[in-house]
Design a protein around this motif. Structure first.
Motif, short mmCIF file in Angstrom:
data_model
loop_
_atom_site.label_atom_id
_atom_site.label_comp_id
_atom_site.label_asym_id
_atom_site.label_seq_id
_atom_site.Cartn_x
_atom_site.Cartn_y
_atom_site.Cartn_z
N LEU A 218 23.80 32.26 8.06
CA LEU A 218 22.52 32.87 7.73
C LEU A 218 21.38 31.99 8.27
O LEU A 218 21.59 30.82 8.56
N VAL A 219 20.19 32.59 8.38
CA VAL A 219 19.04 31.88 8.93
C VAL A 219 17.82 32.05 8.03
O VAL A 219 17.58 33.14 7.49
N TRP A 220 17.07 30.97 7.91
CA TRP A 220 15.70 31.02 7.39
C TRP A 220 14.83 30.21 8.32
O TRP A 220 15.23 29.14 8.78
N ILE A 221 13.61 30.72 8.62
CA ILE A 221 12.68 29.98 9.46
C ILE A 221 11.27 30.24 8.98
O ILE A 221 10.93 31.35 8.57
N GLY A 222 10.43 29.20 9.01
CA GLY A 222 9.05 29.36 8.59
C GLY A 222 8.42 28.05 8.21
O GLY A 222 8.98 26.97 8.43
N ARG A 223 7.24 28.14 7.61
CA ARG A 223 6.59 26.95 7.05
C ARG A 223 7.16 26.68 5.67
O ARG A 223 7.50 27.61 4.94
N LYS A 238 24.45 30.01 -0.93
CA LYS A 238 25.50 29.49 -1.81
C LYS A 238 26.23 30.62 -2.50
O LYS A 238 27.46 30.61 -2.61
N LYS A 239 25.48 31.62 -2.96
CA LYS A 239 26.12 32.77 -3.62
C LYS A 239 26.97 33.57 -2.64
O LYS A 239 28.03 34.08 -2.99
N ALA A 240 26.48 33.68 -1.41
CA ALA A 240 27.21 34.43 -0.39
C ALA A 240 28.35 33.63 0.22
O ALA A 240 29.16 34.17 0.98
N LYS A 241 28.38 32.31 -0.09
CA LYS A 241 29.40 31.40 0.42
C LYS A 241 29.42 31.40 1.95
O LYS A 241 30.45 31.58 2.60
N LEU A 242 28.21 31.17 2.51
CA LEU A 242 28.06 31.13 3.96
C LEU A 242 27.22 29.92 4.37
O LEU A 242 26.36 29.46 3.60
N PRO A 243 27.44 29.41 5.57
CA PRO A 243 26.57 28.35 6.09
C PRO A 243 25.14 28.87 6.26
O PRO A 243 24.93 30.07 6.47
N LEU A 244 24.19 27.96 6.21
CA LEU A 244 22.78 28.32 6.37
C LEU A 244 22.12 27.36 7.36
O LEU A 244 22.27 26.14 7.24
N LEU A 245 21.41 27.93 8.32
CA LEU A 245 20.60 27.14 9.23
C LEU A 245 19.13 27.36 8.89
O LEU A 245 18.68 28.51 8.82
N PRO A 304 27.80 24.39 4.99
CA PRO A 304 26.70 23.43 5.01
C PRO A 304 25.32 24.10 5.11
O PRO A 304 25.20 25.23 5.60
N VAL A 305 24.32 23.39 4.64
CA VAL A 305 22.92 23.77 4.86
C VAL A 305 22.37 22.82 5.91
O VAL A 305 22.24 21.62 5.66
N ILE A 306 22.08 23.35 7.08
CA ILE A 306 21.71 22.52 8.22
C ILE A 306 20.23 22.72 8.54
O ILE A 306 19.79 23.85 8.79
N PHE A 307 19.48 21.62 8.55
CA PHE A 307 18.06 21.68 8.91
C PHE A 307 17.92 21.34 10.39
O PHE A 307 18.32 20.27 10.84
N CYS A 308 17.35 22.28 11.15
CA CYS A 308 17.27 22.15 12.60
C CYS A 308 15.92 21.64 13.08
O CYS A 308 15.69 21.54 14.29
N GLY A 309 15.00 21.33 12.15
CA GLY A 309 13.65 20.94 12.54
C GLY A 309 12.85 22.15 12.96
O GLY A 309 13.20 23.30 12.67
N ALA A 310 11.74 21.92 13.64
CA ALA A 310 10.95 23.03 14.18
C ALA A 310 11.68 23.58 15.40
O ALA A 310 12.33 22.84 16.15
#
Length: 439
Positions: A218-223, A238-245, A304-310
């Motif tokens: 899954l993806v989230w992007i923004g400020r 976490k509920k969906a049991k999927l990685p997040l970027l 994992p929850v992966i932070f990719c920066g800007a």
């Protein structure tokens, strides 16, 4: 490109601000919108556009890219601050970059007001030397403090990019272009605003390409602000049991953004790797999924929850393109939400909050076609919305990614927006001609 109702070339001033270059390199939705309007008005209609923006703006390169994508001949001036695009009907559209000697200043420059005043003064002087037909203003302060005193209000239109107006802006008298019905209704209710028209944002369809297969995350992007909902997306993943970027920026003008990131996001990150999206670029979707799983297991989790920066435009292609879905769990009346159409351009569906606890979340319902380009979530409360979004994630892979891209191409391109903007210009010129004769 199809040109409707061609009009003789107009001289148009586009006024941005000095916070970010135009277009922005990373975060900066307003700057990307201004770039799209500038380039496409020249390329489609042959208008002579002068952009007032920071000196490090890449508008000439961006316009060149648009010309190349659409097969239009062009030539760049010797100094590199002007490009001429030859339209299919033989007219020549020009884009010039003008600045007051300042590169982008960010959001904490103590001389911000003086530097903006210098930019405004340059535009006003240029108009005095060779009058513009239309001044397209993206900086409301300029209207109240420079345009009206100079008597140029009759040919100026202000584009509203957020949900607030300064007390100095005479909203009842001077109309705004709003970017959604939701924003227009809010502005009318809050400020009794006179709305000139509603023109949804569009995006260059060559900016991103659709992907057929996702990589299982899954993806989230923004400020990083509470109302943007990164913390909710973490709970949803976490509920969906999927990685997040996660990709985004801290808004350093607001201390609450720094505090929010440090307290509500940072403690939940598994990995912080600003180069990870570049490393995915050479991998297949299956290989990307395997790499994410391997990184997660090395850090004690399958998801994992992966932070990719800007993320820049190239990185966003990788980010959106590999996602099952983009999560857009906002809790405020966002005027538009470019993230949604960026995701759709990559063929990736969007799961977004349409309302939360009885409050509508801006233009989400105007952008997302429920069950086609994503899913609309109406949550009774936070927990209910998170639960419903996690359930919707399970259905996201069933959506046709080609259909998501087709919907973008039909409804959300810069060509569509450019046609509406050009019509607005024609109306301004038509209604201001009598007034201009008196000046």
């Amino acid at each position: 490109m199809t040109i409707l109702n061609p009009l003789n070339n107009m001289r148009i001033a586009q006024l941005g601000n000095l916070y970010q270059p135009v277009p922005a390199v990373e975060y900066g939705g307003t700057q990307r919108v201004i770039a799209q309007i500038t380039a496409f008005q020249a390329a489609m209609f042959g208008h002579d556009i002068t952009l007032y923006a920071p000196s490090d703006s890449g508008i000439i390169t961006f316009t060149k890219k648009i010309a190349e994508e659409t097969g239009l001949p062009f030539r760049i001036g010797r100094c590199g601050n002007k490009i001429a695009v030859i339209n299919k009907d033989g007219r020549i559209g020009n884009v010039r970059l003008e600045h007051a000697g300042f590169s982008s200043i960010g959001y904490n420059d103590p001389e911000e007001t003086q530097k903006h005043q210098s930019l405004f003064s340059k535009l006003l002087q240029d108009d005095q030397d060779n009058p513009y037909d239309v001044i397209h203003n993206h900086h409301r302060w300029f209207m109240a403090n420079a345009v009206i005193p100079s008597g140029l209000d009759f040919k100026t239109i202000t584009h509203q990019h957020n949900t607030t107006l300064e007390d100095t802006y005479p909203a009842r008298r001077y109309p705004l272009i709003c970017v959604s019905k939701s924003q227009a209704n809010l502005m009318k209710e809050k400020y009794q605003t006179n709305v000139f028209g509603i023109i949804h944002h569009g995006m260059d369809k060559g900016m991103y390409f659709p992907t057929v297969q996702h990589s299982g995350y899954l993806v989230w992007i923004g400020r990083f602000l509470n109302e943007k909902g990164a913390h909710r997306t973490i709970q949803i993943a976490k509920k969906a049991k999927l990685p997040l970027l996660i990709a985004g920026t801290v808004y350093d003008k607001k201390p609450e953004s720094i505090q929010y990131f440090e307290n509500d996001v940072l403690p939940h990150l598994t990995i912080h790797d600003t180069g990870i999206l570049d490393s995915f670029r050479s991998l297949s979707p299956v290989e990307t999924a395997q790499k994410i799983r391997k990184l997660g297991l090395e850090n004690g989790t399958e998801n994992p929850v992966i932070f990719c920066g800007a993320a820049n435009e190239q990185q966003k292609q990788t980010l959106f393109g590999g996602a099952i879905a983009t999560i857009f769990p906002i809790s405020w009346p966002e005027p538009f939400g470019l993230v949604m159409i960026e995701s759709m351009a990559c063929g990736t569906p969007v799961i977004a909050y349409e309302s939360l606890a009885g409050e509508y979340c801006g233009a989400v319902g105007e952008v997302i076609h429920n069950g086609v380009t994503g899913f609309l979530i109406n949550g009774i409360n936070e927990d209910d919305a998170i639960e419903k979004t996690a359930e919707a994630v399970k259905k996201a892979s069933e959506l046709d990614r080609a259909g998501v891209r087709n919907a973008f191409t039909t409804d959300w391109t810069s060509e569509r927006t450019a046609l509406q903007i050009n019509k607005a210009y024609q109306e301004i010129v038509a209604t201001s001609s009598d007034v201009s004769a008196l000046h």
